[in-house]
Write a protein that holds these residues in place. Structure first.
Motif, short mmCIF file in Angstrom:
data_model
loop_
_atom_site.label_atom_id
_atom_site.label_comp_id
_atom_site.label_asym_id
_atom_site.label_seq_id
_atom_site.Cartn_x
_atom_site.Cartn_y
_atom_site.Cartn_z
N VAL A 18 0.53 -0.89 0.27
CA VAL A 18 0.38 0.13 -0.45
C VAL A 18 0.67 1.08 -0.02
CG1 VAL A 18 -1.82 1.53 1.20
CG2 VAL A 18 -2.20 -1.25 1.30
N ASN A 19 0.31 2.22 -0.73
CA ASN A 19 1.32 3.25 -1.77
C ASN A 19 0.88 4.24 -1.07
OD1 ASN A 19 4.02 1.91 -2.49
ND2 ASN A 19 2.49 1.33 -3.84
N VAL A 20 0.45 5.46 -0.54
CA VAL A 20 0.48 7.06 -0.52
C VAL A 20 1.53 7.30 -1.63
CG1 VAL A 20 -0.31 8.92 0.48
CG2 VAL A 20 -1.21 7.26 1.23
N VAL A 21 0.11 8.27 -3.29
CA VAL A 21 1.46 8.65 -4.26
C VAL A 21 0.72 10.19 -4.46
CG1 VAL A 21 1.89 8.45 -6.95
CG2 VAL A 21 1.00 6.30 -5.65
N THR A 22 1.75 11.30 -4.06
CA THR A 22 2.05 12.60 -4.23
C THR A 22 2.06 13.07 -5.20
OG1 THR A 22 3.80 12.69 -2.75
CG2 THR A 22 1.56 12.51 -2.10
N THR A 23 1.81 14.17 -5.45
CA THR A 23 2.39 15.81 -6.68
C THR A 23 2.45 16.55 -6.47
OG1 THR A 23 2.85 15.76 -9.04
CG2 THR A 23 0.08 15.37 -7.86
N ALA A 24 3.04 17.86 -6.50
CA ALA A 24 2.51 18.99 -6.13
C ALA A 24 3.76 19.54 -7.54
CB ALA A 24 3.29 19.56 -4.94
N GLY A 25 2.95 21.12 -7.97
CA GLY A 25 3.97 21.82 -8.41
C GLY A 25 2.90 22.60 -8.60
N ALA A 26 2.70 23.39 -10.10
CA ALA A 26 1.64 24.43 -10.84
C ALA A 26 0.36 23.91 -10.87
CB ALA A 26 1.93 24.99 -12.15
N ALA A 27 -0.43 22.88 -10.77
CA ALA A 27 -1.12 21.76 -11.06
C ALA A 27 -1.93 22.00 -9.40
CB ALA A 27 -2.08 21.07 -11.72
N GLY A 28 -1.05 21.80 -8.65
CA GLY A 28 -1.26 22.03 -6.86
C GLY A 28 -0.99 20.65 -6.21
N GLU A 29 -0.92 20.78 -5.24
CA GLU A 29 -0.43 18.94 -4.67
C GLU A 29 -2.13 18.28 -4.73
OE1 GLU A 29 2.34 19.79 -0.34
OE2 GLU A 29 -0.08 20.00 -0.13
N HIS A 30 -1.40 17.02 -4.74
CA HIS A 30 -2.95 16.00 -4.88
C HIS A 30 -1.84 15.26 -4.14
CE1 HIS A 30 -5.45 18.37 -6.79
NE2 HIS A 30 -3.99 19.56 -6.82
N GLY A 31 -2.69 13.50 -3.61
CA GLY A 31 -2.09 12.25 -3.68
C GLY A 31 -3.68 11.35 -3.55
N PHE A 32 -3.22 10.22 -3.54
CA PHE A 32 -3.80 8.86 -3.80
C PHE A 32 -3.86 8.03 -3.22
CE2 PHE A 32 -1.92 9.09 -7.70
CZ PHE A 32 -2.21 7.74 -7.95
N THR A 33 -4.25 7.00 -2.47
CA THR A 33 -3.36 5.11 -2.36
C THR A 33 -3.79 4.70 -3.32
OG1 THR A 33 -4.99 5.62 -0.18
CG2 THR A 33 -4.31 3.84 -0.60
N ALA A 34 -2.62 4.06 -3.35
CA ALA A 34 -2.32 2.83 -4.51
C ALA A 34 -2.17 1.79 -4.56
CB ALA A 34 -1.10 4.40 -5.89
N SER A 35 -2.04 0.54 -5.16
CA SER A 35 -1.32 -0.19 -4.69
C SER A 35 -0.31 -1.07 -6.02
CB SER A 35 -2.65 -1.02 -4.03
OG SER A 35 -3.84 -2.17 -4.83
N ALA A 36 -1.53 -0.24 -7.33
CA ALA A 36 -0.75 -0.89 -8.69
C ALA A 36 0.15 0.19 -8.89
CB ALA A 36 -1.51 -0.34 -9.72
N VAL A 37 1.60 -0.11 -8.43
CA VAL A 37 2.68 0.14 -8.43
C VAL A 37 3.99 -0.40 -8.20
CG1 VAL A 37 4.58 1.27 -7.29
CG2 VAL A 37 2.63 2.31 -6.42
N CYS A 38 4.84 -0.41 -9.10
CA CYS A 38 5.99 -1.67 -9.31
C CYS A 38 7.26 -1.40 -9.72
CB CYS A 38 5.37 -3.34 -9.97
SG CYS A 38 5.01 -3.01 -11.27
N SER A 39 8.46 -1.86 -9.47
CA SER A 39 9.52 -1.62 -10.16
C SER A 39 9.42 -2.51 -11.89
CB SER A 39 10.63 -2.77 -9.81
OG SER A 39 12.13 -1.90 -9.80
N VAL A 40 10.17 -1.55 -12.40
CA VAL A 40 10.72 -2.01 -13.96
C VAL A 40 11.81 -2.34 -13.66
CG1 VAL A 40 10.20 -0.70 -15.94
CG2 VAL A 40 8.37 -0.25 -14.36
N SER A 41 13.00 -1.17 -14.01
CA SER A 41 13.54 -1.68 -13.73
C SER A 41 14.90 -0.47 -13.38
CB SER A 41 14.64 -1.05 -15.28
OG SER A 41 15.43 -0.34 -15.43
N ASP A 42 16.03 -1.70 -12.25
CA ASP A 42 17.24 -1.19 -11.83
C ASP A 42 17.84 -0.12 -12.74
OD1 ASP A 42 19.28 -2.38 -12.74
OD2 ASP A 42 19.11 -3.42 -10.71
N SER A 43 18.30 0.17 -13.79
CA SER A 43 18.60 0.49 -14.78
C SER A 43 18.42 1.52 -16.58
CB SER A 43 20.10 0.13 -15.22
OG SER A 43 21.63 0.58 -15.97
N PRO A 44 17.90 2.64 -15.81
CA PRO A 44 18.06 3.74 -14.54
C PRO A 44 16.37 3.43 -13.70
CG PRO A 44 16.97 4.75 -16.66
CD PRO A 44 16.99 3.06 -17.11
#
Length: 174
Positions: A18-44
């Motif tokens: 379980v993760n909380v994903v957040t953002t901030a910038g010109a469009a404001g500060e927002h966040g949501f709870t997400a379970s669909a997060v995974c690693s794609v690559s370590d390089s980069p």
């Protein structure tokens, strides 16, 4: 039962962090709870984050083009519920203590680990967008610091309920 219902029922048996994903910038500060997060690559170092396109904050993530993935500990169940609720963004961020790293996206002070990312690609698939995110900074909590959780237990979601995983056990060698 519909194909979508069958799929959701089957996916409820896939244990996810379980993760909380957040953002901030010109469009404001927002966040949501997400379970669909995974690693794609370590390089980069690259993560994949999925978000429903009908989410009220979807366009804000796309416009800000940055995000932070905050991996929740077992003690963050309340925070997960807050960021999954109908509370507005300002109210959500009154829960927990936050700071920023490179991108300016909010980073949870006591997350098990936080990945600060720039969104490099957005791919629409069905009802969701897949964000391909390059990790530009990582912040990891010292699990043994005084006053911290100390357990390092992760919060996971399985069978439509929260569960703690990864309890650290001390072995007495005396």
């Amino acid at each position: 039962m519909s194909e979508a219902s069958n799929f959701r029922d089957a996916m409820s048996l896939l244990t996810t962090a379980v993760n909380v994903v957040t953002t901030a910038g010109a469009a404001g500060e927002h966040g949501f709870t997400a379970s669909a997060v995974c690693s794609v690559s370590d390089s980069p170092p690259t993560l994949l984050v999925c978000m429903n396109q009908s989410s009220r904050s979807h366009t804000h993530f796309v416009d800000n083009n940055v995000l932070s993935v905050n991996v929740l500990g077992a003690h963050h169940e309340h925070l997960s519920n807050v960021f999954a609720s109908k509370l507005d963004s300002d109210e959500r961020f009154t829960h927990g203590a936050w700071h920023t790293l490179i991108t300016g996206a909010p980073v949870l002070d006591d997350a098990l680990v936080s990945f600060d990312c720039e969104i490099e690609q957005v791919q629409a698939v069905g009802t969701h967008s897949i964000f391909i995110c390059r990790v530009v900074a990582i912040s990891q909590t010292d699990r043994h610091a005084e006053g911290g959780n100390g357990s390092g237990e992760s919060l996971v979601y399985f069978n439509r309920r929260y569960h703690p995983v990864g309890q650290v056990r001390q072995i007495d060698m005396a």
